[in-house]
Write a protein that holds these residues in place. Sequence first.
Motif, short mmCIF file in Angstrom:
data_model
loop_
_atom_site.label_atom_id
_atom_site.label_comp_id
_atom_site.label_asym_id
_atom_site.label_seq_id
_atom_site.Cartn_x
_atom_site.Cartn_y
_atom_site.Cartn_z
N GLU A 138 0.83 -1.21 0.00
CA GLU A 138 0.00 0.00 0.00
C GLU A 138 0.86 1.25 0.00
O GLU A 138 0.58 2.23 -0.71
CB GLU A 138 -0.93 0.00 1.21
CG GLU A 138 -2.01 -1.07 1.19
CD GLU A 138 -1.48 -2.46 1.55
OE1 GLU A 138 -0.32 -2.56 2.02
OE2 GLU A 138 -2.22 -3.44 1.34
N ARG A 139 1.93 1.22 0.81
CA ARG A 139 2.83 2.37 0.89
C ARG A 139 3.55 2.59 -0.45
O ARG A 139 3.69 3.72 -0.92
CB ARG A 139 3.86 2.13 1.99
CG ARG A 139 4.84 3.28 2.20
CD ARG A 139 4.19 4.43 2.92
NE ARG A 139 5.10 5.52 3.14
CZ ARG A 139 4.80 6.63 3.81
NH1 ARG A 139 3.59 6.76 4.34
NH2 ARG A 139 5.67 7.60 3.95
N LEU A 140 3.99 1.51 -1.07
CA LEU A 140 4.64 1.62 -2.37
C LEU A 140 3.72 2.25 -3.41
O LEU A 140 4.10 3.17 -4.13
CB LEU A 140 5.08 0.24 -2.84
CG LEU A 140 6.47 -0.25 -2.46
CD1 LEU A 140 6.66 -1.68 -2.93
CD2 LEU A 140 7.54 0.65 -3.03
N ALA A 141 2.51 1.74 -3.47
CA ALA A 141 1.55 2.26 -4.44
C ALA A 141 1.28 3.74 -4.21
O ALA A 141 1.20 4.53 -5.16
CB ALA A 141 0.25 1.45 -4.37
N GLN A 142 1.16 4.12 -2.94
CA GLN A 142 0.88 5.51 -2.60
C GLN A 142 2.04 6.42 -3.01
O GLN A 142 1.84 7.49 -3.59
CB GLN A 142 0.62 5.64 -1.10
CG GLN A 142 0.35 7.07 -0.64
CD GLN A 142 0.19 7.14 0.88
OE1 GLN A 142 0.38 6.17 1.58
NE2 GLN A 142 -0.14 8.32 1.37
N GLU A 143 3.28 6.00 -2.70
CA GLU A 143 4.43 6.85 -2.98
C GLU A 143 4.70 6.98 -4.48
O GLU A 143 5.13 8.03 -4.95
CB GLU A 143 5.67 6.29 -2.28
CG GLU A 143 5.63 6.42 -0.76
CD GLU A 143 6.95 6.07 -0.11
OE1 GLU A 143 7.93 5.81 -0.84
OE2 GLU A 143 7.02 6.08 1.13
N VAL A 144 4.47 5.90 -5.21
CA VAL A 144 4.75 5.93 -6.64
C VAL A 144 3.59 6.54 -7.43
O VAL A 144 3.78 7.07 -8.53
CB VAL A 144 5.05 4.50 -7.14
CG1 VAL A 144 5.20 4.45 -8.65
CG2 VAL A 144 6.32 3.98 -6.48
N GLY A 145 2.39 6.50 -6.85
CA GLY A 145 1.24 7.03 -7.54
C GLY A 145 0.61 6.03 -8.49
O GLY A 145 0.15 6.38 -9.58
N THR A 146 0.59 4.76 -8.07
CA THR A 146 -0.01 3.72 -8.89
C THR A 146 -0.98 2.92 -8.03
O THR A 146 -1.33 3.34 -6.93
CB THR A 146 1.09 2.80 -9.49
OG1 THR A 146 0.49 1.91 -10.42
CG2 THR A 146 1.82 2.03 -8.42
N THR A 147 -1.39 1.76 -8.50
CA THR A 147 -2.39 0.97 -7.79
C THR A 147 -1.74 -0.17 -7.01
O THR A 147 -0.67 -0.68 -7.38
CB THR A 147 -3.40 0.37 -8.78
OG1 THR A 147 -2.72 -0.55 -9.65
CG2 THR A 147 -4.05 1.47 -9.61
N VAL A 148 -2.42 -0.58 -5.97
CA VAL A 148 -1.96 -1.73 -5.19
C VAL A 148 -2.02 -2.98 -6.06
O VAL A 148 -1.21 -3.90 -5.91
CB VAL A 148 -2.82 -1.91 -3.93
CG1 VAL A 148 -2.41 -3.15 -3.16
CG2 VAL A 148 -2.71 -0.68 -3.03
#
Length: 253
Positions: A138-148
């Motif tokens: 979830e954190r990765l998706a949020q930081e990169v601006g993509t989907t989980v």
Amino acid sequence: MSPPERAVTGAVEQTAEPLAPEPWPRGISRRASMRISDVLAALRLEFPAVTTSKLRFLEEQGLVAPVRTPAGYRQYSPADVERLRFVLRQQRDKYMPLKVIGERLAALDAGEDEQTPVRARLATSNGVTPAPDRLTAERLAQEVGTTVELVAELVAQGVLRPGPRGVFDPWAREVVAVAASLADHGIDPRHLRTFRAAADRQADLVDQVVAPWRGQRSVSARARAGTLAAEVGELCARMHTALVRSAVHDLAP
């Protein structure tokens, strides 16, 4: 002026030497009040893999010189921390071997080279940089601006490999960011499995290089293994990049 006076004056002029420039970085406190644990806390936000062994190895190579207390403990200054940060960045971003980094630092110390002034960094009230958040999907998706869902598909295809409790290493950010950009061109996570396989084969080559050092018990040998792994790994990455660029060079008219 009498001959004796001229002699004295001449002796003073001959022995007087210009003051050596302040070692780089200039204008940063050199009060050695930080323990090695404080230094690790300050560096790990940007360099999560840095270890005590790594710092000791860089000291052995003459790239940083912490003060030793009467009891033998190392004490670092904020200037020492910035010097270490410079070394680690040169290794990570420019693939420089330690010998070349040492030459660059010597030039900076002598005032023969220029370096952008060190900027203040985020720190808590006690001067220690806060630890980074855990990199979950979830954190990765949020930081990169993509989907989980994209992160999950990268994991399902074996491109990303989460660690214990589903936490990813810092490089996962770049993997997800590039995967998201490739997806915009119709290249799905399943197409990236060949990249993962190639990276694993290159890691095997690096392992062969560092194995003799990693098998030794001394702290210095283990630190040397880590440094070699980083340097050879970056060279493999550069080779891969160069080969891909060469292969696609003639595809465009």
